[in-house]
Write an enzyme that holds these catalytic residues in place. Structure first.
Site, mmCIF file in Angstrom:
data_model
loop_
_atom_site.group_PDB
_atom_site.id
_atom_site.type_symbol
_atom_site.label_atom_id
_atom_site.label_comp_id
_atom_site.label_asym_id
_atom_site.label_seq_id
_atom_site.Cartn_x
_atom_site.Cartn_y
_atom_site.Cartn_z
ATOM 1 N N GLN A 75 0.836 -1.205 0.000
ATOM 2 C CA GLN A 75 0.000 0.000 0.000
ATOM 3 C C GLN A 75 0.875 1.261 0.000
ATOM 4 O O GLN A 75 0.677 2.174 0.802
ATOM 5 C CB GLN A 75 -0.941 -0.015 1.196
ATOM 6 C CG GLN A 75 -2.134 -0.925 1.039
ATOM 7 C CD GLN A 75 -3.110 -0.440 -0.028
ATOM 8 O OE1 GLN A 75 -3.223 0.754 -0.298
ATOM 9 N NE2 GLN A 75 -3.797 -1.372 -0.661
ATOM 10 N N SER A 76 1.810 1.320 -0.922
ATOM 11 C CA SER A 76 2.763 2.422 -0.969
ATOM 12 C C SER A 76 2.149 3.704 -1.525
ATOM 13 O O SER A 76 1.691 3.737 -2.679
ATOM 14 C CB SER A 76 3.971 2.024 -1.826
ATOM 15 O OG SER A 76 4.799 3.133 -2.095
#
Length: 335
Positions: A75-76
């Site tokens: 979930q960058s």
């Protein structure tokens, strides 16, 4: 501090707002709380990486790159903003996502930032936790270069001395806003991970001879490692900016007591902070960075770390789209 001499491509909406958090200040009975809204930078729902990418993408364009490669956790926020920047500049983007949490929840692996990565037409591939991500990017770049492309590799978080220029500039922006508002800031608090945001702020505040106390709330590494990473990058950034006086090691402070079980793993204090800001200030934090950063700030206020009359600014690094990757976390904690 002459940052204007460095190549920059405009990608964001600046300056971002500096706003009081009156309700939260009253609720906590602590210092005067303010928030620097770098969740409002505008690029693909915003976030702090946009400032870094303005300098990194300018460097990529100068080097005639047609492909950018970067990496981050599943979930960058950084990956999502890099994909958006590449789309805006008509460049191809390759993203390598490291599985740091081991979560198989479809929302975590496919929703939130990941969904936006695909919508921005990035090529996304996954690597196992603990992989040498820099080596993985360099191997991919070698392959694509051999196919006739010119690749530009961006480190995780955009955290090198070029990306950190974005937050040296943010230090100037913040202090200018404070002067215009007649606001004396004693403390600046934010979440710190790959170190570029804190390093850039440290370099910028140092160049301005500012007396603002900078505190990073760690989201991944232990205190000593985090501070060492920030100090190293802050020193390199200052050198890149041709700042003559060295940054003091004592100026680099990180509190890493709020990481919990690991990077991206929810904590009760993070959940409380996200819910509190949403309910009291209508501000959405993210579960990985700003949520844990705010959890640290709230706990420190409760412990009396700040004086009642001090002005404390929280830098919101964005990333609220990641909330959609943590549906079970917040659904199970519904009021």
């Amino acid at each position: 501090m002459d940052i204007a001499r460095f190549p920059r491509v405009r990608l964001g909406h600046f300056p971002t707002p500096l706003e009081p958090m009156t309700n939260l200040s009253k609720l906590l009975g602590g210092p005067n709380l303010w928030i620097k809204r770098d969740d409002c930078t505008g690029l693909s729902t915003g976030g702090n990486k946009t400032r870094k990418l303005e300098y990194l993408m300018a460097d990529a364009l100068q080097k005639k790159a047609d492909v950018v490669i970067t990496q981050g956790a599943t979930q960058s926020n950084h990956a999502r903003q890099t994909a958006a920047a590449a789309a805006k500049l008509n460049m191809k983007c390759y993203i390598l996502l490291e599985d740091r949490t081991g979560s198989t929840d479809v929302n975590y692996t496919s929703n939130g930032n990941v969904l936006l990565d695909y919508l921005h037409d990035a090529v996304v591939d996954v690597r196992p936790g603990g992989a040498n991500m820099q080596a993985e990017m360099e191997q991919l770049a070698e392959k694509l270069n051999a196919e006739g492309h010119t690749c530009y590799v961006i480190p995780g978080g955009g955290s090198n001395e070029i990306g950190a220029l974005g937050y040296a500039n943010a230090a100037l922006e913040l202090t200018s806003q404070a002067v215009d508002m007649g606001l004396s800031i004693q403390h600046l608090v934010h979440a710190t991970g790959s170190s570029g945001t804190q390093a850039g702020l440290a370099a910028g505040l140092h160049a301005l001879n500012s007396k603002i106390n900078l505190l990073g709330i760690g989201v991944r590494a232990p205190k000593q490692k985090q501070e060492d990473m920030v100090f190293d990058l802050a020193s390199r950034t200052a050198q890149h900016m041709d700042i003559k006086t060295p940054i003091s090691r004592e100026a680099i402070v990180a509190n890493c007591d709020y990481v919990g079980d690991g990077y991206g793993v929810p904590t009760e204090s993070m959940i409380e902070a996200v819910r509190m800001l949403a309910a009291e200030e209508a501000i959405l934090l993210d579960p990985v960075y700003s949520g844990k950063g705010m959890a640290g700030l709230i706990d420190l206020i409760r412990k009396g770390h700040f004086k009642k009359d001090e002005n404390v600014v929280f830098l919101h690094t964005g990333g609220s789209v990641a909330l959609f990757g943590y549906l079970d976390t917040f659904a199970s904690n519904a009021a």
